[in-house]
Design an enzyme around this catalytic site. Structure first.
Site, PDB file in Angstrom:
ATOM      1  N   HIS A 116       0.841  -1.193   0.000  1.00 15.82           N
ATOM      2  CA  HIS A 116       0.000   0.000   0.000  1.00 15.82           C
ATOM      3  C   HIS A 116       0.880   1.248   0.000  1.00 15.82           C
ATOM      4  CE1 HIS A 116      -3.834  -2.023   1.821  1.00 15.82           C
ATOM      5  NE2 HIS A 116      -3.264  -2.780   0.891  1.00 15.82           N
ATOM      6  N   GLU A 143       0.852   3.892   1.744  1.00 18.24           N
ATOM      7  CA  GLU A 143       1.288   4.331   3.064  1.00 18.24           C
ATOM      8  C   GLU A 143       2.494   3.543   3.545  1.00 18.24           C
ATOM      9  OE1 GLU A 143      -1.817   3.434   2.065  1.00 18.24           O
ATOM     10  OE2 GLU A 143      -3.300   4.105   3.519  1.00 18.24           O
ATOM     11  N   CYS A 195      -6.324   1.784   5.689  1.00 17.36           N
ATOM     12  CA  CYS A 195      -6.902   0.539   6.190  1.00 17.36           C
ATOM     13  C   CYS A 195      -6.285   0.224   7.560  1.00 17.36           C
ATOM     14  CB  CYS A 195      -6.629  -0.603   5.210  1.00 17.36           C
ATOM     15  SG  CYS A 195      -4.888  -1.094   5.132  1.00 17.36           S
ATOM     16  N   CYS A 211      -2.425  -0.373   7.516  1.00 18.77           N
ATOM     17  CA  CYS A 211      -1.644   0.857   7.400  1.00 18.77           C
ATOM     18  C   CYS A 211      -1.716   1.701   8.664  1.00 18.77           C
ATOM     19  CB  CYS A 211      -2.103   1.648   6.178  1.00 18.77           C
ATOM     20  SG  CYS A 211      -1.693   0.816   4.622  1.00 18.77           S
TER      21      CYS A 211
END
Length: 152
Positions: free
Chosen positions: A47, A49, A77, A80
């Site tokens: 992801h 992040e 999410c 993260c």
């Protein structure tokens, strides 16, 4: 958030879900940037992040990022948010809400759990329309491609 949107555009161009993130230190200096790379890297942790956090941690040579802020185009999410809490970020700022997996209030509110040993300030809705439109465009194009693809 504009820098995070630039990262999201990079993800879009690579065929990834267009999410981008940047990390700024306490003085506002860019220390990490990332875009989604889950598809190309075959990595469920890829992801934006996480990519940005890894870059920032490498930059400062420490897994802790006290005083830092992370800007991301989509509500983080749970994975993260967990990583951001472990990094001891001071602040997380996101653009569009994620009604399916958002962990900053949409589905979960990870940052508000009092039993956790660190709390991170969260602000949402920054450039939400621009961030959301990039995601909507990506998924519209994906759906259109799926309709025109030959059946196997």
């Amino acid at each position: 958030m504009r820098l995070a949107l630039e990262q999201a555009e990079l993800a879009y161009a690579a065929g990834e879900v267009p999410v981008g993130a940047v990390v700024l230190d306490a003085q506002g200096q860019l220390i990490g940037a990332g875009s989604n790379r889950t598809i190309g890297a075959h990595d469920p942790t890829g992801h934006a992040e996480i990519v940005a956090l890894r870059a920032a941690a490498a930059h400062v040579r420490n897994y802790r990022l006290p005083g830092a802020s992370l800007y991301v185009t989509l509500e983080p999410c749970a994975m993260c948010m967990g990583a951001m809490l472990h990094a001891r970020l001071a602040r997380v700022v996101y653009g569009a809400v994620d009604p399916k997996t958002g962990a900053c209030g949409s589905v979960l509110s990870v940052h508000t759990v009092p039993q956790l040993n660190h709390q991170t300030a969260v602000e949402g809705g920054v450039l939400a329309e621009e961030c959301g439109e990039l995601l909507r465009r990506f998924f519209r194009e994906r759906r259109a491609q799926a309709k025109t693809a030959p059946a196997a």
